[in-house]
Scaffold this motif. Structure first.
Motif, PDB file in Angstrom:
ATOM      1  N   MET A   1      -4.839  13.254  -0.465  1.00 11.30           N
ATOM      2  CA  MET A   1      -3.920  13.141   0.489  1.00 11.30           C
ATOM      3  C   MET A   1      -2.984  14.214   0.315  1.00 11.30           C
ATOM      4  SD  MET A   1      -1.274  10.066   1.739  1.00 11.30           S
ATOM      5  CE  MET A   1      -0.233  10.037   0.312  1.00 11.30           C
ATOM      6  N   THR A   2      -2.695  15.268   1.358  1.00 10.10           N
ATOM      7  CA  THR A   2      -1.912  16.456   1.188  1.00 10.10           C
ATOM      8  C   THR A   2      -0.683  16.227   1.883  1.00 10.10           C
ATOM      9  OG1 THR A   2      -3.041  17.417   2.883  1.00 10.10           O
ATOM     10  CG2 THR A   2      -3.864  17.932   0.801  1.00 10.10           C
ATOM     11  N   LYS A   3      -0.745  15.485   2.959  1.00  8.92           N
ATOM     12  CA  LYS A   3       0.579  15.415   4.131  1.00  8.92           C
ATOM     13  C   LYS A   3       1.599  14.723   3.113  1.00  8.92           C
ATOM     14  CE  LYS A   3      -0.721  15.892   8.604  1.00  8.92           C
ATOM     15  NZ  LYS A   3      -2.222  15.978   8.803  1.00  8.92           N
ATOM     16  N   THR A   4       2.843  15.124   3.355  1.00  9.75           N
ATOM     17  CA  THR A   4       4.051  14.513   2.678  1.00  9.75           C
ATOM     18  C   THR A   4       4.908  13.732   3.712  1.00  9.75           C
ATOM     19  OG1 THR A   4       5.643  16.544   3.121  1.00  9.75           O
ATOM     20  CG2 THR A   4       4.271  16.417   1.055  1.00  9.75           C
ATOM     21  N   TYR A   5       5.725  13.059   3.170  1.00  8.70           N
ATOM     22  CA  TYR A   5       6.452  12.257   4.179  1.00  8.70           C
ATOM     23  C   TYR A   5       7.427  13.102   5.360  1.00  8.70           C
ATOM     24  CZ  TYR A   5      10.141   8.937   5.825  1.00  8.70           C
ATOM     25  OH  TYR A   5      10.904   8.190   6.523  1.00  8.70           O
ATOM     26  N   LYS A   6       7.836  14.182   4.920  1.00 10.96           N
ATOM     27  CA  LYS A   6       8.543  15.270   5.921  1.00 10.96           C
ATOM     28  C   LYS A   6       7.831  15.625   6.784  1.00 10.96           C
ATOM     29  CE  LYS A   6      12.844  15.994   3.064  1.00 10.96           C
ATOM     30  NZ  LYS A   6      13.679  16.651   2.476  1.00 10.96           N
TER      31      LYS A   6
ATOM     32  N   PHE B   1       2.439   5.751   7.097  1.00 11.73           N
ATOM     33  CA  PHE B   1       1.252   5.648   6.641  1.00 11.73           C
ATOM     34  C   PHE B   1       0.343   6.774   7.030  1.00 11.73           C
ATOM     35  CE2 PHE B   1       3.196   1.417   7.681  1.00 11.73           C
ATOM     36  CZ  PHE B   1       3.342   0.976   6.158  1.00 11.73           C
ATOM     37  N   VAL B   2      -0.611   7.226   5.867  1.00  8.74           N
ATOM     38  CA  VAL B   2      -1.379   8.503   6.053  1.00  8.74           C
ATOM     39  C   VAL B   2      -2.937   7.750   5.927  1.00  8.74           C
ATOM     40  CG1 VAL B   2      -2.092  10.715   5.554  1.00  8.74           C
ATOM     41  CG2 VAL B   2       0.473   9.958   5.718  1.00  8.74           C
ATOM     42  N   CYS B   3      -3.726   8.202   6.535  1.00 12.47           N
ATOM     43  CA  CYS B   3      -5.461   7.779   6.342  1.00 12.47           C
ATOM     44  C   CYS B   3      -5.754   8.616   5.275  1.00 12.47           C
ATOM     45  CB  CYS B   3      -6.342   8.224   7.645  1.00 12.47           C
ATOM     46  SG  CYS B   3      -7.799   7.649   7.134  1.00 12.47           S
ATOM     47  N   ILE B   4      -6.271   8.014   4.038  1.00 11.52           N
ATOM     48  CA  ILE B   4      -6.647   8.828   2.805  1.00 11.52           C
ATOM     49  C   ILE B   4      -7.729   9.728   3.034  1.00 11.52           C
ATOM     50  CG2 ILE B   4      -7.796   8.338   0.559  1.00 11.52           C
ATOM     51  CD1 ILE B   4      -6.371   5.732   0.456  1.00 11.52           C
ATOM     52  N   GLU B   5      -8.836   9.123   3.882  1.00 15.54           N
ATOM     53  CA  GLU B   5      -9.948   9.958   4.159  1.00 15.54           C
ATOM     54  C   GLU B   5      -9.766  11.140   5.135  1.00 15.54           C
ATOM     55  OE1 GLU B   5     -12.604   9.537   2.909  1.00 15.54           O
ATOM     56  OE2 GLU B   5     -11.911   7.936   1.726  1.00 15.54           O
TER      57      GLU B   5
END
Lengths: 295, 109
Positions: free
Chosen positions: A1-6, B3-7
């Motif tokens: 996962m590369t996206k951060t909260y901000k 929430f972020v999808c891992i894939e």
């Protein structure tokens, strides 16, 4: 996962930050019409904060000021009784909740107006297990709603009668910022002076806020029969609490309690008696120290 | 909370909510790219804490009615007249802070 909260815009559509900013903005707007916000507090319980608040409000009103009183003691509201307003039905309109008004024009808001009767305690709906996790938050926002949603109109003074201790004072300053004045109530006993001195230190040294001064309630016993004052407690007369001045001394008069029970501030029902004069002098002192800014 | 999808590394989007049960609400999210989903069961204490903030999850559609939060939580309140139409609480502003989410879910085709 590369996206951060901000990196992710928004918060799923709730805009919680925006909603909270909106609540703060509404509070600011409401308080803009109140010239002087005065906190009345004490570290010590049972020293007569509410009695002093009610009579100080009446004394300020007698001096021509537009006065509101907020009973911030959510769990032990007493000011509706002291002002003879218990049982008043609140009315709501687009400006907010219309506060009940005394014969002398004092606007009053209290949790008492929201309770079904004199026996009903303040009980919050919600998961009671580990309720400490949310009750403090709820208490703060209840205070915020009292301040924000009451249609105070234009006031010279809003007296905010806080429950014993310093926690609700800290909550109030979180909401309002620095009050225009803080008055601390004490009685002339060693225990009260000790506890009150600590609460003053909390305000001045920890919260870094000024205190206008102390009002020593029950400074003597006033006998209406022989028109004289006699000692009530044995504490020596002092002029300050570690540098915080004593603004006024209010002698105890049993008729003051009777007046509170009857729903009329002593200042109004016994306007010519010496204890009432002490409140009027206190009101003058307060007006000297915290004067509503000219319009 | 986001929430972020891992894939896919995509923000999950709201997919629906169930009934509030003993203070807990099932709220479902899906990845818009791969459609993988999950359901979050809210903790009753946390749900209550959000309610106590005076904010509404899913967004406030109308300004809150006067003293709305306090009156919502207070047991044994005095009888009061209904709030005037100018300040009537919106459908999405009932007892549950997730009401707006639920309402939105119900209105989806």
């Amino acid at each position: 996962m590369t996206k951060t909260y901000k990196e992710i815009q928004g918060d799923g559509g709730s805009d919680v930050a925006g909603q909270i900013a909106g609540l703060q903005g509404r509070l600011r707007d409401r308080m803009a019409a109140v010239k002087c916000k005065i906190a009345v507090m004490s570290g010590k319980g049972g020293v007569g904060k509410s009695t002093v608040t009610a009579n100080l409000a009446a004394a300020l009103a007698a001096r021509g000021a537009a006065v509101g009183v907020l009973d911030a003691d959510v769990y032990g509201p007493s000011l509706a009784q002291m002002f003879g307003l218990r049982g008043r039905q609140l009315t709501y309109d687009s400006q907010g909740v219309q506060p009940p008004v005394t014969a002398s024009g004092i606007k009053v808001m209290s949790m008492d107006f929201f309770l079904a009767d004199g026996k009903t305690p303040v009980v919050w709906d919600g998961p009671q297990q580990e309720a400490f996790a949310w009750k403090g938050m709820l208490e703060m926002h209840t205070l915020r709603e009292f301040l924000t949603d009451t249609d105070w109109g234009e006031l010279d003074y809003l007296l905010i009668d806080l429950p014993p201790g310093t926690s609700q004072f800290a909550t109030l300053t979180d909401l309002l910022g620095k009050p225009d004045g803080t008055v601390v109530i004490s009685i002339p006993t060693a225990v009260s002076r000790l506890v009150v001195q600590r609460s003053i230190s909390m305000i001045t040294e920890v919260l870094k806020l000024p205190v206008l001064g102390v009002v020593e309630n029950m400074s003597a016993y006033y006998c209406g029969g022989c028109d004289s004052e006699r000692p009530l407690f044995n504490g020596p007369e002092i002029t300050d609490y570690g540098g915080t001045p004593v603004l006024g001394r209010i002698p105890f008069d049993p008729r003051m309690a009777e007046a509170s029970d009857a729903g009329t501030p002593f200042v109004e029902s016994h306007a010519l008696e010496p204890p009432a004069a002490a409140f009027l002098t206190l009101a003058t002192e307060l007006k000297t120290r915290v004067s509503p800014a000219p319009a | 909370m986001k929430f972020v999808c891992i894939e896919c590394d995509e923000p999950m989007t709201f997919a629906g909510a169930g009934e509030l049960n003993e203070g807990s609400l099932p709220v479902s999210f899906r990845c818009p790219a791969c459609e993988w989903g999950f359901t979050m069961l809210t903790n009753p204490q946390e749900t209550q804490m959000v309610r106590s903030l005076g904010v509404k999850i899913g967004g406030a559609t109308v300004p809150p009615a006067p003293m709305e939060m306090m009156r919502t939580f207070l047991s044994g309140t005095a009888p009061h007249p209904p709030v005037s139409s100018e300040t009537t609480t919106g459908e999405g502003a009932g007892k549950c802070p997730f009401a707006a989410v639920v309402k939105e879910a119900a209105e989806k085709p």
